[in-house]
Scaffold this active site. Sequence first.
Site, PDB file in Angstrom:
ATOM      1  CG  ASP A   1      -9.683   3.680   4.342  1.00  0.00           C
ATOM      2  OD1 ASP A   1     -10.350   4.124   3.376  1.00  0.00           O
ATOM      3  OD2 ASP A   1      -8.526   3.241   4.223  1.00  0.00           O
TER       4      ASP A   1
ATOM      5  CB  VAL B   1       0.495  -7.137   3.975  1.00  0.00           C
ATOM      6  CG1 VAL B   1      -0.003  -8.301   4.823  1.00  0.00           C
ATOM      7  CG2 VAL B   1      -0.204  -5.850   4.399  1.00  0.00           C
TER       8      VAL B   1
ATOM      9  N   GLY C   1       0.823  -1.195   0.000  1.00  0.00           N
ATOM     10  CA  GLY C   1       0.000   0.000   0.000  1.00  0.00           C
ATOM     11  C   GLY C   1       0.852   1.237   0.000  1.00  0.00           C
ATOM     12  N   GLY C   2       0.188   2.378   0.207  1.00  0.00           N
ATOM     13  CA  GLY C   2       0.910   3.640   0.145  1.00  0.00           C
ATOM     14  C   GLY C   2       1.952   3.789   1.251  1.00  0.00           C
TER      15      GLY C   2
END
Length: 740
Positions: free
Chosen positions: A141, A25, A20-21
Amino acid sequence: MGDGTLIQGRYRLLERIGRGGMGEVWRARDESLGRRVAVKCLKPLGTQHDHSFTRVLRERFRREARVAASLQHRGVTVVHDFGESDGVLFLVMELLDGRDLSRLLEDNRHHPLPVPDVVDIAEQVASALAYTHEQGIVHRDLKPANIVRLTDGNVKICDFGIARLGHDVGFTARLTGTGIAMGTPHYMSPEQIGGDDVDRRSDLYSLGCVLYEIATGIPPFDLDDAWAILVGHRDTEPEPPRTHRAELPAYLDRIILDLLAKRPEQRPDDARELGRRITAGRAVTAYAPAVPAPRTRAPQLVGGRAVLPSWTHGMTTGHKATGTGPRATPPDPAAGLSGEWIPRPAGDEAAAPVPEERPDPGPEAVAALAARHGAGLSLGRLGRWEEAGEVHRAVADERERLLGPDHPDTLSSRYEAAFTLSRTGHAADALRAYKRVAEARIRVLGTDHADTLAVRQEMAYTLGRLGRYADAHQVYTSVLAARERVMGADHPDTLRCRHNLAFNLGRLGRPGDAHRLAREVAAARARVLGPHHPDTLVTRYEVAYELSRLDRWQEALLTYREVAEARERALGPDHPDTLAARYEIGISLGRLGRSTEALALYEELVADRTRAQGPEHPETLRARHGLGVNLGRLGRWAQALAEAREVCAVRERVLGPDHPDTLVSHREVAVGLGWLGRWAEALTEYRRVATARERLLGPDHPDTLTGRDDEAHCLEQLGRGAEAVELYRRVAALRSAGAG
């Protein structure tokens, strides 16, 4: 970070599974406990970021860990550990065996998920949100990528990275005041976009966006520009999901739109209320089903009635797109067929084949075959399709021997033989037969010849019967263009093709387009054929049906009533088409909650169908089924159960124990037993239905899975929770495998 890295001497990174940004993971192994885990690592930041920015991100990461670790619910990802190693913040979570909803949509080529899966996901996420909100936590989110469906069917919410603790508003404001984008544009609530305080109802709005997307395949504001998306959330009312996908249950459409209300106070108050609405809606859909509309009827003749205009003689009844299909007017059996074969002119698209020289069969043999061909047509008009098929196949073989395989008379018999296959449930065989006739007619007569277009249109109809609606649409569009070019826009065969195209658009999940086209065809047929011509009324019937699929039940009711009245005047009160329109009026009344009126209508309809068609005719039994359903809707469950049992017994004897209508009746018996609290007996009926469907349709067919869901629900009511859970898991696994 790389493969083999050991964090804090305990967690060995094995494979990166997400990025992600701000982090990655990894699939990892907990060396201390010997178990597989997921490790989320915050990316090290370069020197271009100032210290305050870095500090905020680190605090945000630690915050996610504290928030997630405090939650203990089967619908929330479990956090095992968190800390910092060599300047890298990490979070250790359970390793989920499944796919997030974003991946599910991608794997499904952004086609919507099956409706039962959408409802199941909605119910599970509502339960998880209810728990987290009661802990004072708002996710902020929620999006498809943060909701994972496991292989066992369970659903989990992940990534509480920007979650807000209810007692810590000030700190969250400092986090979100740094210019960091908090939330994802496609799923942000209007108040979140405006920078206002958010509460649990903001998560409900985001969930509405998620459900909209998995139910329709697109988010509610499907725009490329982020600013346009945000403005859409703030200022624009979303299109109802059912405009994109007509088969969505009305209650689910309403729930999603309520979740997407612009003002928080207009949404469900909390996730518990949402969960109750989903459960109630699913129960109504599962246990008080609407009467299925009869969309396919065999052609029938009605003669000897002075009320029938001359143009109704020889007509076939039912839905043009599913009953008579796109056939041209049948030839007059008494006239015979031409024994003369005149190939199309040379140079007409392709050179015509030279016919094989054969001995002259003689006029007597040609006339005899024409008479037998006419006899086959007459058998078909009487609904004796098996016998008609035998006649047409024999005549086709004899004509091929005497006249040749490409002679128009031979192809006419092959065409009729294919037609009988389609009317006896052999759609795949019919399609192959039509294709051979089409190829020969293109070769002999040309692509634009009326006979070629007729067989191609019949191919499109059969493709629709096989569920290949996209292929059918392509063929209908091609045939329609040719018909308009050769015959003109107002020719009856052109209008018939347009009618079938409208019907097929509905089956493609485009009820809005289907409705618009059907209205245009109805107006053209009224102008060309007259407002009371059967073809005009058939198209108006289709207009009403598409209105019902758009959930515009009041308009559908008015249209069905107008069609029924016109058919009664033109065809008589006992004509099957008149009775069919009255049946649809009953469905509309029931859907509008006017069950008392629906019940009275069905009582009259049962009496009229019994008089006209007999007490054991399938349509009489269908009307009785509708009567029983509305008895249940009115709370008269003892009477509803008695009616369902009687109809079930007759259907079993007349149609057979495994006929779909018989199984529907068994299910209605189970519904009545359940409402009367007789769950043990209901379980027997539900199992009978599910087992039969599994044997006939396969274990993963949607109807089979619905039957197993009914069975599991019954087990729950009997207090046999462990068996119910196991059955729900089996069903979820099958659905997941089917969706994959």
